[in-house]
Design a protein around this motif. Structure first.
Motif, PDB file in Angstrom:
ATOM      1  N   LYS A  27       0.829  -1.216   0.000  1.00 45.41           N
ATOM      2  CA  LYS A  27       0.000   0.000   0.000  1.00 45.41           C
ATOM      3  C   LYS A  27       0.861   1.263   0.000  1.00 45.41           C
ATOM      4  CE  LYS A  27      -4.339  -1.699   1.395  1.00 45.41           C
ATOM      5  NZ  LYS A  27      -5.024  -2.206   2.573  1.00 45.41           N
ATOM      6  N   ARG A  28       2.195   1.108   0.057  1.00 44.41           N
ATOM      7  CA  ARG A  28       3.070   2.275  -0.044  1.00 44.41           C
ATOM      8  C   ARG A  28       3.267   2.568  -1.534  1.00 44.41           C
ATOM      9  NH1 ARG A  28       7.596   1.451   4.797  1.00 44.41           N
ATOM     10  NH2 ARG A  28       6.070   0.675   6.282  1.00 44.41           N
ATOM     11  N   ASN A  29       3.334   3.833  -1.878  1.00 48.13           N
ATOM     12  CA  ASN A  29       3.452   4.170  -3.301  1.00 48.13           C
ATOM     13  C   ASN A  29       4.908   4.089  -3.756  1.00 48.13           C
ATOM     14  OD1 ASN A  29       2.635   4.806  -5.805  1.00 48.13           O
ATOM     15  ND2 ASN A  29       2.213   6.976  -5.400  1.00 48.13           N
ATOM     16  N   VAL A  30       5.529   2.941  -3.446  1.00 49.30           N
ATOM     17  CA  VAL A  30       6.923   2.717  -3.832  1.00 49.30           C
ATOM     18  C   VAL A  30       7.016   1.333  -4.480  1.00 49.30           C
ATOM     19  CG1 VAL A  30       7.794   4.042  -1.863  1.00 49.30           C
ATOM     20  CG2 VAL A  30       7.647   1.572  -1.686  1.00 49.30           C
ATOM     21  N   ASN A  31       8.005   1.139  -5.289  1.00 52.33           N
ATOM     22  CA  ASN A  31       8.244  -0.183  -5.852  1.00 52.33           C
ATOM     23  C   ASN A  31       9.740  -0.448  -5.838  1.00 52.33           C
ATOM     24  OD1 ASN A  31       7.584  -2.649  -6.938  1.00 52.33           O
ATOM     25  ND2 ASN A  31       6.226  -1.767  -8.492  1.00 52.33           N
ATOM     26  N   THR A  32      10.117  -1.723  -5.819  1.00 55.18           N
ATOM     27  CA  THR A  32      11.539  -2.055  -5.655  1.00 55.18           C
ATOM     28  C   THR A  32      12.035  -2.892  -6.832  1.00 55.18           C
ATOM     29  OG1 THR A  32      11.090  -2.162  -3.282  1.00 55.18           O
ATOM     30  CG2 THR A  32      13.215  -2.999  -4.014  1.00 55.18           C
ATOM     31  N   VAL A  33      13.262  -2.573  -7.270  1.00 51.62           N
ATOM     32  CA  VAL A  33      13.939  -3.403  -8.276  1.00 51.62           C
ATOM     33  C   VAL A  33      15.155  -4.016  -7.600  1.00 51.62           C
ATOM     34  CG1 VAL A  33      15.166  -3.406 -10.479  1.00 51.62           C
ATOM     35  CG2 VAL A  33      13.184  -1.917 -10.162  1.00 51.62           C
ATOM     36  N   PHE A  34      15.243  -5.338  -7.653  1.00 50.11           N
ATOM     37  CA  PHE A  34      16.319  -6.039  -6.953  1.00 50.11           C
ATOM     38  C   PHE A  34      17.438  -6.423  -7.922  1.00 50.11           C
ATOM     39  CE2 PHE A  34      12.320  -6.944  -4.809  1.00 50.11           C
ATOM     40  CZ  PHE A  34      12.611  -6.554  -3.516  1.00 50.11           C
ATOM     41  N   GLN A  35      18.571  -6.789  -7.307  1.00 52.65           N
ATOM     42  CA  GLN A  35      19.702  -7.260  -8.119  1.00 52.65           C
ATOM     43  C   GLN A  35      19.332  -8.547  -8.873  1.00 52.65           C
ATOM     44  OE1 GLN A  35      23.378  -7.563  -5.981  1.00 52.65           O
ATOM     45  NE2 GLN A  35      24.266  -8.945  -7.452  1.00 52.65           N
ATOM     46  N   SER A  36      18.654  -9.461  -8.151  1.00 52.90           N
ATOM     47  CA  SER A  36      18.177 -10.687  -8.813  1.00 52.90           C
ATOM     48  C   SER A  36      16.811 -10.330  -9.360  1.00 52.90           C
ATOM     49  CB  SER A  36      18.016 -11.790  -7.775  1.00 52.90           C
ATOM     50  OG  SER A  36      17.102 -11.341  -6.790  1.00 52.90           O
ATOM     51  N   TYR A  37      16.664 -10.270 -10.659  1.00 48.69           N
ATOM     52  CA  TYR A  37      15.497  -9.659 -11.298  1.00 48.69           C
ATOM     53  C   TYR A  37      14.174 -10.179 -10.761  1.00 48.69           C
ATOM     54  CZ  TYR A  37      19.654  -9.997 -14.143  1.00 48.69           C
ATOM     55  OH  TYR A  37      20.954 -10.038 -14.544  1.00 48.69           O
ATOM     56  N   ALA A  38      14.189 -11.431 -10.256  1.00 50.37           N
ATOM     57  CA  ALA A  38      12.979 -12.023  -9.676  1.00 50.37           C
ATOM     58  C   ALA A  38      11.802 -11.996 -10.650  1.00 50.37           C
ATOM     59  CB  ALA A  38      12.628 -11.320  -8.353  1.00 50.37           C
ATOM     60  N   LEU A  39      12.084 -12.396 -11.903  1.00 52.85           N
ATOM     61  CA  LEU A  39      10.999 -12.488 -12.888  1.00 52.85           C
ATOM     62  C   LEU A  39      10.364 -13.871 -12.787  1.00 52.85           C
ATOM     63  CD1 LEU A  39      12.778 -10.907 -15.997  1.00 52.85           C
ATOM     64  CD2 LEU A  39      11.191  -9.799 -14.413  1.00 52.85           C
ATOM     65  N   PHE A  40       9.104 -13.976 -13.207  1.00 51.97           N
ATOM     66  CA  PHE A  40       8.452 -15.296 -13.238  1.00 51.97           C
ATOM     67  C   PHE A  40       8.944 -16.034 -14.475  1.00 51.97           C
ATOM     68  CE2 PHE A  40       5.401 -12.537 -10.989  1.00 51.97           C
ATOM     69  CZ  PHE A  40       5.412 -13.202  -9.772  1.00 51.97           C
ATOM     70  N   PRO A  41       9.584 -17.206 -14.295  1.00 54.65           N
ATOM     71  CA  PRO A  41      10.234 -17.856 -15.442  1.00 54.65           C
ATOM     72  C   PRO A  41       9.267 -18.342 -16.519  1.00 54.65           C
ATOM     73  CG  PRO A  41      10.371 -19.234 -13.467  1.00 54.65           C
ATOM     74  CD  PRO A  41       9.814 -17.922 -13.040  1.00 54.65           C
ATOM     75  N   PHE A  42       8.027 -18.660 -16.122  1.00 52.36           N
ATOM     76  CA  PHE A  42       7.103 -19.244 -17.117  1.00 52.36           C
ATOM     77  C   PHE A  42       6.209 -18.197 -17.765  1.00 52.36           C
ATOM     78  CE2 PHE A  42       8.090 -22.650 -14.075  1.00 52.36           C
ATOM     79  CZ  PHE A  42       8.832 -23.428 -14.957  1.00 52.36           C
ATOM     80  N   LEU A  43       6.401 -16.930 -17.393  1.00 51.59           N
ATOM     81  CA  LEU A  43       5.602 -15.872 -18.027  1.00 51.59           C
ATOM     82  C   LEU A  43       6.453 -15.147 -19.054  1.00 51.59           C
ATOM     83  CD1 LEU A  43       3.719 -14.192 -15.009  1.00 51.59           C
ATOM     84  CD2 LEU A  43       2.910 -16.006 -16.551  1.00 51.59           C
ATOM     85  N   SER A  44       5.818 -14.662 -20.105  1.00 54.41           N
ATOM     86  CA  SER A  44       6.525 -13.866 -21.114  1.00 54.41           C
ATOM     87  C   SER A  44       6.926 -12.524 -20.490  1.00 54.41           C
ATOM     88  CB  SER A  44       5.609 -13.603 -22.305  1.00 54.41           C
ATOM     89  OG  SER A  44       4.546 -12.763 -21.878  1.00 54.41           O
ATOM     90  N   ALA A  45       7.773 -11.811 -21.216  1.00 52.81           N
ATOM     91  CA  ALA A  45       8.161 -10.475 -20.747  1.00 52.81           C
ATOM     92  C   ALA A  45       6.912  -9.616 -20.544  1.00 52.81           C
ATOM     93  CB  ALA A  45       9.102  -9.832 -21.759  1.00 52.81           C
ATOM     94  N   PHE A  46       5.989  -9.676 -21.515  1.00 49.82           N
ATOM     95  CA  PHE A  46       4.753  -8.890 -21.420  1.00 49.82           C
ATOM     96  C   PHE A  46       3.988  -9.235 -20.142  1.00 49.82           C
ATOM     97  CE2 PHE A  46       0.343  -7.933 -21.977  1.00 49.82           C
ATOM     98  CZ  PHE A  46       0.302  -6.767 -22.730  1.00 49.82           C
ATOM     99  N   ASP A  47       3.823 -10.538 -19.908  1.00 49.23           N
ATOM    100  CA  ASP A  47       3.017 -10.953 -18.746  1.00 49.23           C
ATOM    101  C   ASP A  47       3.726 -10.671 -17.422  1.00 49.23           C
ATOM    102  OD1 ASP A  47       0.728 -11.726 -20.068  1.00 49.23           O
ATOM    103  OD2 ASP A  47       1.595 -13.666 -20.614  1.00 49.23           O
ATOM    104  N   ASN A  48       5.063 -10.715 -17.436  1.00 46.85           N
ATOM    105  CA  ASN A  48       5.792 -10.319 -16.233  1.00 46.85           C
ATOM    106  C   ASN A  48       5.514  -8.863 -15.894  1.00 46.85           C
ATOM    107  OD1 ASN A  48       7.870 -12.005 -14.646  1.00 46.85           O
ATOM    108  ND2 ASN A  48       8.063 -12.799 -16.737  1.00 46.85           N
ATOM    109  N   VAL A  49       5.549  -8.024 -16.919  1.00 46.80           N
ATOM    110  CA  VAL A  49       5.307  -6.596 -16.683  1.00 46.80           C
ATOM    111  C   VAL A  49       3.845  -6.371 -16.279  1.00 46.80           C
ATOM    112  CG1 VAL A  49       5.343  -4.295 -17.748  1.00 46.80           C
ATOM    113  CG2 VAL A  49       7.151  -5.943 -18.278  1.00 46.80           C
ATOM    114  N   ALA A  50       2.959  -7.178 -16.888  1.00 44.26           N
ATOM    115  CA  ALA A  50       1.519  -6.980 -16.643  1.00 44.26           C
ATOM    116  C   ALA A  50       1.070  -7.507 -15.279  1.00 44.26           C
ATOM    117  CB  ALA A  50       0.725  -7.683 -17.741  1.00 44.26           C
ATOM    118  N   PHE A  51       1.925  -8.314 -14.641  1.00 41.61           N
ATOM    119  CA  PHE A  51       1.497  -9.065 -13.456  1.00 41.61           C
ATOM    120  C   PHE A  51       0.823  -8.189 -12.387  1.00 41.61           C
ATOM    121  CE2 PHE A  51       2.017 -11.293  -9.453  1.00 41.61           C
ATOM    122  CZ  PHE A  51       1.536 -12.537  -9.784  1.00 41.61           C
ATOM    123  N   GLY A  52       1.514  -7.119 -12.014  1.00 36.41           N
ATOM    124  CA  GLY A  52       0.981  -6.257 -10.948  1.00 36.41           C
ATOM    125  C   GLY A  52      -0.304  -5.560 -11.379  1.00 36.41           C
TER     126      GLY A  52
END
Ligand code: ATP
Length: 400
Positions: free
Chosen positions: A91-116
């Protein structure tokens, strides 16, 4: 969109006994490890601000406190003026980018971005347009259908950035986001990240132990040591006017020399004794006559002159090593005191450089305006290099 301001007041995090692990704010007594120690910091909207310091100095913990992944032991965190201590991370208006990208391996780039966004329940049309814009922002539109395993490290980090930015946070927290990439890619992405931040206009709080990253990208930065902020300033201020020997040392490639302070003959300012040589500085000297202190000079300000050149602030030295670096040449000098001094000479076609071979006696000129006396001690790692006794062969020519 408008960026968010971050204000930390007396922010403290103690882990272990006496800490507030898993609990609320308050307390602070008892034993335990203080990872963040009473930090005050104000980062205005839209600034690219970095926390810089060695491993374990408390950078990540500070970031995690702001993100809401940790609870402070004491102090306040204000985002856009509102205390968010009791607000959960999502609920905080902040978002974090980590060193380990922590992407979902089975989702496309589009769906990873769309997840939130899918969880934010936006319409299909809005989702498509926002994800498209975010991919465009990080130059990844052509890779939308690929999965993370089909992308390079740099491309995955771009997707992680797009995923964070698509939610339109007021503050983006970045924890060593370039740490897993090779040096060349880091250099490219550094420039891109700064350009991206200027384009989106939101606050970036960037954590790194890499001084070059912090200096190139930040509007301002804080140097941290043992959970505390030692100095805050623009990259130029911190590089050229380090608050103490620790900062000068951490900012890299500084020559730190132990000097003893004496009074100048006119009594006005301090003179510095480096072996048999007397040096003057045009800056204030924080140490009193009779005390020893550290004087610092950047390698690019050291001038290597012919042996025997006269005038103030010239010290005899021997060329110990010459390293060609492309645009510049690094010359390692050994002073009569045994201290080593590094000079960085631009390769500007000056023919006298050719004569600088190992073993050449020279005079090093340390301009008074480039020489500063600093309070404090350098980071432990550099002390041996400064205090190391000269090898007998190098010291001998100065003996007589
Ligand atoms: P790095 O660059 O290595 O990530 P850092 O500057 O980000 O280091 P932090 O991760 O903030 O440092 O850690 C600061 C100190 O707090 C370290 O001594 C670390 O061991 C300690 N620490 C961090 N998290 C915890 C935890 N959950 N429990 C106990 N101690 C912790």
């Amino acid at each position: 969109m408008a960026g968010g301001s971050i204000e930390l007041t007396g922010l403290t995090k103690r882990f272990g006994r006496g800490g507030a692990d898993g609990g609320g704010a308050g307390g602070g007594g008892g034993a335990g490890h203080v990872a963040v120690d009473n930090i005050d910091l104000l980062v205005p909207s839209g600034e690219f601000f970095s926390l810089l310091g060695p491993s374990g100095c408390g950078k990540t913990t500070t970031l995690r406190l702001i993100a809401g992944f940790e609870q402070p032991t004491a102090g306040q965190i204000l985002l856009d003026g509102a205390d968010v201590s009791a607000v959960p991370p999502h609920k905080r208006n902040v978002n974090t980018v980590f060193q380990s990208y922590a992407l979902f391996p089975f989702l496309s780039a589009f769906d990873n971005v769309a997840f939130g966004l899918r969880h934010a329940r936006v319409t299909k049309a809005e989702l498509r347009s926002r994800v498209g814009a975010a991919l465009e922002l990080v130059s990844m539109s052509l890779f939308a259908t690929r999965r993370p395993s089909q992308l390079s490290g740099g491309q995955q980090q771009r997707i992680a950035l797009a995923r964070a930015l698509v939610l339109n946070p007021a503050v983006l927290l970045l924890d060593e986001p370039l740490g897993a990439l090779d040096a060349k890619l880091r250099r490219t992405l550094k420039v891109e990240l700064k350009a991206l931040q200027e384009r989106v206009g939101i606050t970036f709080l960037y954590v790194t132990h890499d001084q070059e990253e912090a200096l190139t990208m930040s509007d301002r930065l804080a140097v941290m040591h043992d959970g505390r902020i030692v100095q805050i300033g623009t990259p130029r201020e911190i590089y050229e006017e380090p608050a103490d020997a620790y900062v000068a040392d951490f900012l890299g490639a500084a020559n730190l020399m132990e000097v003893s302070v004496s009074q100048r003959s006119d009594g006005s300012t301090a003179a510095l004794k480096l072996g048999d040589s007397t040096l003057v500085t045009s800056h204030d000297c924080p140490a009193a006559p009779g005390e020893t202190a550290h004087a610092v000079i950047r390698p690019e300000r050291v001038r290597v002159e012919e042996h025997g050149s006269a005038g103030q602030n010239r010290v005899p030295a021997l060329v110990e090593r010459v390293v060609f670096l492309g645009a510049a040449t690094q010359v390692m000098l050994r002073l009569a005191t045994g201290a080593s001094l590094q000079a960085l000479l631009q390769n500007d076609g000056d023919p006298s450089r050719a004569g600088l071979a190992q073993g050449t006696p020279v005079h090093a000129y340390l301009p008074p305006d480039a020489l500063r006396v600093l309070p404090g001690s350098p980071a432990a790692a550099l002390v041996p290099a400064i205090a190391a006794p000269a090898p007998a062969a190098a010291a001998a020519p100065f003996a007589g």
